[in-house]
Design an enzyme around this catalytic site. Structure first.
Site: not given
Ligand code: ZN
Length: 192
Positions: A21, A24, A93-94
């Site tokens: 997504g 935020f 992550d990332e």
């Protein structure tokens, strides 16, 4: 943990999950929630992130709301294969900042019986598919797209609009530099 009978030996069954997504949208919170739930079930969990992401903390995956989980920064996706020893679940992550080998690495991990959970931006600030994420989306068993709220109109947002003029792709962002926007508002501000 799902167990599958193969001949007379019991093998663990792995798979790939992607949580993607805009900025935020709560991707990292969702990754942390899944990993903590696995830890609670006594499963061995390892978390990796690209060494490039030094926003908050060297060793922790930290979400914008401040929840965290211990992680290992690695320079390339190949390091994940070397460091994944006797684990049940791997979190990444990332993932958009990893190299193009990441999908192959994730497949190898899943094929060896590991549950692989990946969180990452699916689009860069220009709205283009980001790094290895599109490939991972097609290879994953489960895909979850999470949304932010559009800063201009309050609809669901899927774009991470960069408010500054910096053209560099790898610019790690905070609320001052990026704003989540819906399709209509993103098209308006970028004159698409
Ligand atoms: Zn909007």
């Amino acid at each position: 943990m799902f167990l599958e009978q193969k001949g007379n030996k019991t093998q663990k069954k792995g798979w790939i999950e992607v949580v993607c997504g805009s900025m935020f949208s709560g991707k990292t919170e969702e990754l942390i929630r899944r990993l903590k739930r696995a830890e609670f079930a006594q499963q061995k969990v390892e978390i990796f992130k690209p060494a490039i992401d030094i926003r908050y903390d060297d060793e922790n995956v930290v979400s914008h709301v401040g929840t965290s989980i211990r992680s290992t920064p690695v320079p390339s996706s190949g390091n994940i294969l070397l460091l994944a020893n006797a684990v049940d679940v791997i979190g990444i992550d990332e993932a958009q900042f990893f190299d193009d080998e990441l999908p192959e690495v994730c497949e190898k991990l899943a094929n060896s019986g590991i549950r692989v959970i990946i969180a990452g931006l699916d689009m860069d600030f220009t709205g283009k598919p980001f790094g290895p994420i599109p490939d991972l989306l097609s290879k994953a068993e489960f895909v979850t797209k999470v949304h932010a709220i559009c800063m201009h109109c309050g609809d669901l947002a899927q774009y991470s609009h960069r408010k500054t003029k910096n053209e560099e792709l790898v610019l790690l962002g905070e609320i001052e530099e990026y704003e989540p926007l819906c399709r209509k508002c993103f098209n308006l501000v970028t004159n698409r």
